[in-house]
Write a protein that holds these residues in place. Structure first.
Motif, short mmCIF file in Angstrom:
data_model
loop_
_atom_site.label_atom_id
_atom_site.label_comp_id
_atom_site.label_asym_id
_atom_site.label_seq_id
_atom_site.Cartn_x
_atom_site.Cartn_y
_atom_site.Cartn_z
N CYS A 91 1.33 -1.14 -0.23
CA CYS A 91 -0.16 -0.36 -0.05
C CYS A 91 0.70 1.49 -0.28
O CYS A 91 1.79 1.38 -0.54
CB CYS A 91 -0.76 -0.15 1.31
SG CYS A 91 0.27 -0.23 3.25
N GLN A 132 2.12 3.06 1.98
CA GLN A 132 2.94 3.23 3.16
C GLN A 132 4.64 2.13 2.97
O GLN A 132 5.81 2.51 3.68
CB GLN A 132 2.42 2.47 4.86
CG GLN A 132 0.97 3.15 5.73
CD GLN A 132 1.45 4.76 5.67
OE1 GLN A 132 2.29 4.57 6.51
NE2 GLN A 132 0.76 5.22 5.46
N HIS A 135 -0.12 -6.43 1.99
CA HIS A 135 -1.44 -6.98 2.80
C HIS A 135 -1.54 -8.56 2.08
O HIS A 135 -1.25 -8.64 0.40
CB HIS A 135 -2.63 -5.63 2.72
CG HIS A 135 -1.57 -4.37 3.58
ND1 HIS A 135 -2.70 -4.68 4.54
CD2 HIS A 135 -1.65 -3.56 3.04
CE1 HIS A 135 -2.44 -3.24 4.93
NE2 HIS A 135 -1.82 -2.73 3.86
N CYS A 180 -2.20 2.60 6.83
CA CYS A 180 -2.95 3.47 5.68
C CYS A 180 -4.67 3.01 5.56
O CYS A 180 -5.01 2.72 5.09
CB CYS A 180 -2.94 1.94 4.55
SG CYS A 180 -3.31 0.61 4.41
N CYS A 225 -1.91 -1.08 9.79
CA CYS A 225 -1.39 -0.21 9.14
C CYS A 225 -1.88 1.51 9.15
O CYS A 225 -3.19 0.76 8.89
CB CYS A 225 -1.08 -0.99 7.66
SG CYS A 225 -0.73 -0.31 6.52
ZN LIG Z 1 -1.43 -0.48 4.31
#
Ligand SMILES: [Zn+2]
Length: 425
Positions: free
Chosen positions: A251, A253, A258, A314, A312
């Motif tokens: 993602c 980040q 993931h 995100c 996370c």
């Molecule tokens: Zn993420």
């Protein structure tokens, strides 16, 4: 296009709560196991051989009881039971595509169920308006075609370049004002270098703003070069062909990948098949729960990684793979933890020119010795010992018993980086 395509997330699966995800994956798994058992003779034989019926696999946790199927098993079974090794789980006339991996391994794919990769491109910023070169091969392997369709699901225009032909790729990227690159990091570096040789300034003359990689590791150095020097946002995904494609994705980040909810992914001790906890290193084992054509359960990828359950920023809630750190063949288990040569390499980078890890046995205890040749012979060995011991422990989670400093040239080039000297008989 899928739900939420105008927002931050590609679909609702990405933000499921832990409980909802657990129920979702357990449910999908039960369906996939029952379907494979009823339709794929080899899946049924594997389960019968382990004394299991579909009713025994109710949750992801229960998968531990099922043997792992590896690439070598698939090759053998497909020879014995052509063409799909007894893993085809639907009438052959309903198979939409067949991919071929080295082996050869024939991989059937059912119909239109190929959307799930799109979330990985979506997370990397691909949208309508992007013009993207897809430099993965369009024949044999799933990469070209499936990534193509995933890009289309994000709304992007795809330039069907496939592999090779660097000059044509460079020209097309320039003429079509290409904004996105899909391929390997090394091929993008080749393209940039070639553009320079052809007299262009890549940063000034080209419009490439994002790149999506899989198929080889993206080194931090290459990532920095692409992002800082060329202004290209980079994202990577982890893909394996046999179970059918991209399994985990970065993602914005960029701190781990993931898991995709279209597979059940386990990190296991590759010797016992037992599931490991977050932070522990083991083999990535995959059960596809989206492809009704393929009755493959618990496919052992041979790749070693660990996972984290840390939230996370995100907003995506799936656990994250922490990166691929080696193959099961390069790993050795020390006091219950797998130590992989690439991790040790990372721990000692900078201070030593060569290293070797030797695992031995003293009574009932494993001992780990790090043998190093120093890059600078005059380095402060006492300070370095402490530093190396700390770095190895924090990266490998196993404490070193001793460090031996060796003269340059002592460790031969052809020696393995990790040597297991334990005798078990
Ligand atoms: Zn993420």
């Amino acid at each position: 296009m899928a739900i939420g395509a105008e927002g931050r997330f590609y679909d609702q699966l990405e933000t499921m709560s832990a409980e909802v995800r657990r129920d979702y994956l357990d449910g999908k798994l039960r369906e996939a196991v029952a379907h494979a058992y009823d339709n794929a003779p080899s899946a049924r034989e594997i389960m019968d051989g382990a004394g299991l019926t579909p009713g025994d696999i109710r949750t992801v946790r229960d998968l531990e009881r099922l043997p792992i199927t590896r690439k070598t098993d698939l090759i053998e079974l497909q020879k014995k039971r052509p063409p799909y090794g007894g893993f085809l789980a639907m009438p052959p006339e309903d198979v939409a595509r067949v991919f071929i991996s080295p082996g050869p391994i024939y991989e059937p794919l059912h119909g239109s169920n190929v959307r799930w990769f799109a979330k990985s491109f979506y997370a990397a910023g691909f949208r309508k308006g992007d013009v993207v070169v897809n430099t993965f091969t369009y024949h044999l392997s799933p990469a070209g075609v499936l990534f193509h369709e995933a890009l289309r699901d994000c709304g992007a225009t795809v330039v069907v370049t496939g592999t090779g032909n660097t000059d044509i790729q460079v020209q097309a990227m320039l003429d079509l004002r290409v904004t996105g690159f899909v391929g390997t990091p090394s091929f993008l570096m080749t393209v940039i270098r070639r553009a320079g040789e052809m007299g262009y300034d890549f940063r000034r003359d080209f419009a490439v703003a994002r790149a999506w990689f899989t198929g080889e590791p993206l080194s931090p150095l290459v990532r920095r070069t692409l992002e800082d020097d060329y202004g290209i946002n980079t994202c990577q995904a982890y893909a394996v062909t046999e179970p059918g494609g991209a399994l985990a994705y970065e993602c914005p980040q960029k701190s781990g990948m993931h898991f995709m909810d279209d597979y059940v992914i386990e990190i296991v001790d590759h010797q016992t098949g037992g599931q490991l906890s977050p932070g522990e290193i083991g083999e990535i084992v995959v059960t596809p729960v989206h492809n009704a054509a393929w009755g493959l359960l618990r496919f052992g990828t041979g790749d070693m990684s660990s996972y984290t359950t840390e939230p996370c920023p995100c907003g995506r809630t799936a656990h994250r793979l922490t990166g691929i750190i080696g193959r099961t063949g390069d790993a050795v288990k020390v006091r219950g933890m797998f130590v992989v040569s690439r991790q040790v390499e990372e721990a000692v980078a900078g201070s030593v020119s060569r290293f070797q890890v030797v695992v031995s046995r003293q009574g009932e205890r494993d001992e780990m010795t790090l043998r190093v040749e120093l890059s600078e012979p005059d380095a402060d060995r006492e300070r370095l010992s402490v530093e190396l011991a700390n770095r190895v422990q924090s990266l490998c989670r196993v404490k070193l018993d001793r460090i031996e400093f060796l003269a340059a040239g002592t460790i031969p080039d052809d020696q393995p980086r990790v040597v297991d000297e334990r005798k078990w008989d």
